[in-house]
Scaffold this motif. Structure first.
Motif, PDB file in Angstrom:
ATOM      1  N   PRO A 148      20.312  23.315  -4.525  1.00 51.63           N
ATOM      2  CA  PRO A 148      18.931  22.965  -4.886  1.00 51.63           C
ATOM      3  C   PRO A 148      18.779  21.586  -5.515  1.00 51.63           C
ATOM      4  CG  PRO A 148      19.392  25.223  -5.501  1.00 51.63           C
ATOM      5  CD  PRO A 148      20.694  24.614  -5.048  1.00 51.63           C
ATOM      6  N   GLU A 149      19.702  21.168  -6.349  1.00 54.59           N
ATOM      7  CA  GLU A 149      19.555  19.858  -6.991  1.00 54.59           C
ATOM      8  C   GLU A 149      19.587  18.715  -5.985  1.00 54.59           C
ATOM      9  OE1 GLU A 149      23.795  21.282  -7.371  1.00 54.59           O
ATOM     10  OE2 GLU A 149      21.881  22.120  -7.982  1.00 54.59           O
ATOM     11  N   ALA A 150      20.189  18.937  -4.834  1.00 54.25           N
ATOM     12  CA  ALA A 150      20.221  17.906  -3.794  1.00 54.25           C
ATOM     13  C   ALA A 150      19.072  18.063  -2.801  1.00 54.25           C
ATOM     14  CB  ALA A 150      21.553  17.958  -3.047  1.00 54.25           C
ATOM     15  N   MET A 151      18.694  19.312  -2.517  1.00 54.91           N
ATOM     16  CA  MET A 151      17.735  19.563  -1.450  1.00 54.91           C
ATOM     17  C   MET A 151      16.284  19.668  -1.918  1.00 54.91           C
ATOM     18  SD  MET A 151      19.545  19.497   1.226  1.00 54.91           S
ATOM     19  CE  MET A 151      18.335  20.097   2.379  1.00 54.91           C
ATOM     20  N   ASP A 152      16.055  20.139  -3.124  1.00 53.22           N
ATOM     21  CA  ASP A 152      14.683  20.391  -3.567  1.00 53.22           C
ATOM     22  C   ASP A 152      13.763  19.177  -3.478  1.00 53.22           C
ATOM     23  OD1 ASP A 152      15.397  23.004  -3.881  1.00 53.22           O
ATOM     24  OD2 ASP A 152      15.083  23.067  -6.056  1.00 53.22           O
ATOM     25  N   PRO A 153      14.196  17.981  -3.849  1.00 54.02           N
ATOM     26  CA  PRO A 153      13.278  16.844  -3.705  1.00 54.02           C
ATOM     27  C   PRO A 153      12.830  16.618  -2.254  1.00 54.02           C
ATOM     28  CG  PRO A 153      15.050  16.269  -5.208  1.00 54.02           C
ATOM     29  CD  PRO A 153      15.419  17.589  -4.571  1.00 54.02           C
ATOM     30  N   ALA A 154      13.728  16.813  -1.296  1.00 58.74           N
ATOM     31  CA  ALA A 154      13.358  16.655   0.108  1.00 58.74           C
ATOM     32  C   ALA A 154      12.414  17.771   0.534  1.00 58.74           C
ATOM     33  CB  ALA A 154      14.603  16.642   0.994  1.00 58.74           C
ATOM     34  N   PHE A 155      12.680  19.001   0.099  1.00 59.00           N
ATOM     35  CA  PHE A 155      11.803  20.116   0.440  1.00 59.00           C
ATOM     36  C   PHE A 155      10.428  19.941  -0.203  1.00 59.00           C
ATOM     37  CE2 PHE A 155      15.689  22.990   1.151  1.00 59.00           C
ATOM     38  CZ  PHE A 155      15.660  22.783   2.515  1.00 59.00           C
ATOM     39  N   ALA A 169       7.078  21.747  11.663  1.00 49.78           N
ATOM     40  CA  ALA A 169       7.569  22.656  10.621  1.00 49.78           C
ATOM     41  C   ALA A 169       9.026  22.302  10.364  1.00 49.78           C
ATOM     42  CB  ALA A 169       7.448  24.103  11.046  1.00 49.78           C
ATOM     43  N   ILE A 170       9.521  22.693   9.213  1.00 51.73           N
ATOM     44  CA  ILE A 170      10.920  22.444   8.871  1.00 51.73           C
ATOM     45  C   ILE A 170      11.510  23.735   8.326  1.00 51.73           C
ATOM     46  CG2 ILE A 170      12.484  21.191   7.325  1.00 51.73           C
ATOM     47  CD1 ILE A 170      10.644  18.766   7.663  1.00 51.73           C
ATOM     48  N   VAL A 171      12.716  24.059   8.809  1.00 50.47           N
ATOM     49  CA  VAL A 171      13.456  25.239   8.374  1.00 50.47           C
ATOM     50  C   VAL A 171      14.820  24.765   7.893  1.00 50.47           C
ATOM     51  CG1 VAL A 171      14.463  27.431   9.097  1.00 50.47           C
ATOM     52  CG2 VAL A 171      12.312  26.652  10.127  1.00 50.47           C
ATOM     53  N   GLY A 172      15.244  25.242   6.726  1.00 52.99           N
ATOM     54  CA  GLY A 172      16.557  24.843   6.255  1.00 52.99           C
ATOM     55  C   GLY A 172      17.039  25.686   5.093  1.00 52.99           C
ATOM     56  N   PRO A 173      18.348  25.651   4.855  1.00 47.21           N
ATOM     57  CA  PRO A 173      18.923  26.363   3.721  1.00 47.21           C
ATOM     58  C   PRO A 173      18.796  25.525   2.456  1.00 47.21           C
ATOM     59  CG  PRO A 173      20.675  25.305   4.927  1.00 47.21           C
ATOM     60  CD  PRO A 173      19.388  25.018   5.671  1.00 47.21           C
ATOM     61  N   ASP A 174      18.721  26.194   1.337  1.00 50.14           N
ATOM     62  CA  ASP A 174      18.647  25.489   0.047  1.00 50.14           C
ATOM     63  C   ASP A 174      19.890  25.833  -0.765  1.00 50.14           C
ATOM     64  OD1 ASP A 174      17.617  23.835  -1.880  1.00 50.14           O
ATOM     65  OD2 ASP A 174      16.149  25.260  -2.634  1.00 50.14           O
ATOM     66  N   TRP A 175      21.054  25.550  -0.181  1.00 44.54           N
ATOM     67  CA  TRP A 175      22.323  25.901  -0.801  1.00 44.54           C
ATOM     68  C   TRP A 175      22.589  25.112  -2.068  1.00 44.54           C
ATOM     69  CZ3 TRP A 175      24.621  25.085   4.620  1.00 44.54           C
ATOM     70  CH2 TRP A 175      24.420  26.220   5.399  1.00 44.54           C
TER      71      TRP A 175
END
Length: 60
Positions: free
Chosen positions: A25-32, A17-23
């Motif tokens: 979104p333009e940088a993190m959303d593709p990885a999520f 499982a992976i837990v993380g903040p999405d502070w």
């Protein structure tokens, strides 16, 4: 190393499982999105509430 790259490494290592903040979104959303595509449970926090979780297919 940035957080998105750490998430990609966790996917490659077969995380349960992976837990993380999405502070940022333009940088993190593709990885999520890659987490969800790999059928790995994703929990996000500090991420814009349930709307952000629903958009990514994550738990919040």
């Amino acid at each position: 190393m940035d957080a998105a790259e750490l998430i990609r490494q966790a996917i490659d290592q077969g995380a349960d499982a992976i837990v993380g903040p999405d502070w940022v979104p333009e940088a993190m959303d593709p990885a999520f999105e890659a987490v969800v595509a790999a059928n790995i449970p994703l929990i996000i926090y500090n991420a814009g509430g349930i709307d952000a979780a629903d958009r990514l297919g994550a738990m919040n």
